[in-house]
Design an enzyme around this catalytic site. Sequence first.
Site, PDB file in Angstrom:
ATOM      1  N   ASP A 116      92.618  18.523 -71.382  1.00 39.85           N
ATOM      2  CA  ASP A 116      92.394  19.528 -70.344  1.00 39.85           C
ATOM      3  C   ASP A 116      93.578  20.476 -70.323  1.00 39.85           C
ATOM      4  O   ASP A 116      94.719  20.072 -70.560  1.00 39.85           O
ATOM      5  CB  ASP A 116      92.177  18.882 -68.976  1.00 39.85           C
ATOM      6  CG  ASP A 116      93.295  17.935 -68.578  1.00 39.85           C
ATOM      7  OD1 ASP A 116      94.240  18.376 -67.899  1.00 39.85           O
ATOM      8  OD2 ASP A 116      93.227  16.744 -68.947  1.00 39.85           O
TER       9      ASP A 116
ATOM     10  N   GLU B 282      93.722  16.118 -55.405  1.00 29.10           N
ATOM     11  CA  GLU B 282      94.974  15.357 -55.430  1.00 29.10           C
ATOM     12  C   GLU B 282      95.967  15.744 -54.339  1.00 29.10           C
ATOM     13  O   GLU B 282      97.038  15.169 -54.250  1.00 29.10           O
ATOM     14  CB  GLU B 282      95.645  15.471 -56.797  1.00 29.10           C
ATOM     15  CG  GLU B 282      95.805  16.887 -57.320  1.00 29.10           C
ATOM     16  CD  GLU B 282      96.334  16.900 -58.752  1.00 29.10           C
ATOM     17  OE1 GLU B 282      97.542  16.670 -58.922  1.00 29.10           O
ATOM     18  OE2 GLU B 282      95.543  17.128 -59.687  1.00 29.10           O
TER      19      GLU B 282
END
Length: 283
Positions: free
Chosen positions: A88, A180
Site C-alpha cells: 500500500d 486508527e
Amino acid sequence: MAKAKKVIIKETGGRKGKTSARRSSSRKQVKDMPHWQYLIIATLVTAIVLFIAYHLIFKQIIFRFTSCEGVKIYGTCIPKGYDIYGTDISHHQGEIDWEKLAKENPEENPIRFIYMKASEGSDHKDTQFDTNWKKAKEHGFTRGAYHYFSPYSTGLEQATMFIKTVKIEKGDLPPVIDVEEKPKDKAIFLQELKIFIAKIEEHYGVKPIIYSGKKYMERYLNDIYFERYPVWVAHYYVDTLQVKQNWTIWQCSDRGRLPGIGRNVDINIFNGNTEALENFRIK
C-alpha cells in the site's frame, strides 16, 4: 517588508533581584536533592529512552537481521504459508518509478495488488492518488483505494469526499476505510464511522474493508456491527495472526523494499489463493 521596531525594556533592580533570588533558590533545591532521587530520575529517563529506541529502531533491526522463520523477501521477513502479496502506498512514498516496479517485480513472489491512499477527512485528497491510480492499472497491478477516517468531520462528509475522489472500475478491489485515530468519544466516533461505511457500501454496491491495527480493533471496533465486513489487520513482527474475525488482508511488515520505490513500504498478505483474489475483485 517593514522592519520591526526595536524596543528596549530596562529591568528594574528589584525585578532583577527577585529573578536572581528565584534562580538561586532553584539551584539550592537541586543541590540539596538526595542522591537516591537523582538515581530514580536517571533510571526513569534511561528506561524511557531505551523503550522508545527499542520500538522505533532496535526492534526493527533485530527483526531484519535475525534468522527468519518465514520467507525472506522484499528485504524483510514474511510469514510463510501464503502466496498472494501486495503493498500500500501514498504520497509518503513519493514519486514511484512504475516501469521499474513492474519490470523488476519478482517472478517467484510477485506483488499482485496495490492499495493507495485516496483521501483523508472531508477535504484532503492524496497528492499522488491520481497518478498512482492510473499507473497501477496501466502496469498490470490489481488496484484498490483507501480513505483515512478522521474523527474531526462527519461520516457523511468523508464518504462524499471519497466518492468524489475514487471512480472504481470493474476488476478493482473493494474500497478500504483506514481507522486508527483514537476517538475522544467512542460512541459518537463509531456512529459516524457506521454512517461512512453504509454510504460507501450503498454507492459502490460492495462491502468495504475495515483496516486497523490488531489492538485498536480489539479496543474500539469490538462492536458486532463490524463483524459483517472484511478486515485488514496491521500486526508486525509476528509469524501468526490471531484475531476474532476471519481476516482478508494482513499487513505483516512496514519495512519492505520494492524496486522503483525509494522508501520503505508495507507488505501485505492476502488470505487466499489466486482464484480467491480474482473473486474478491469487483465484477
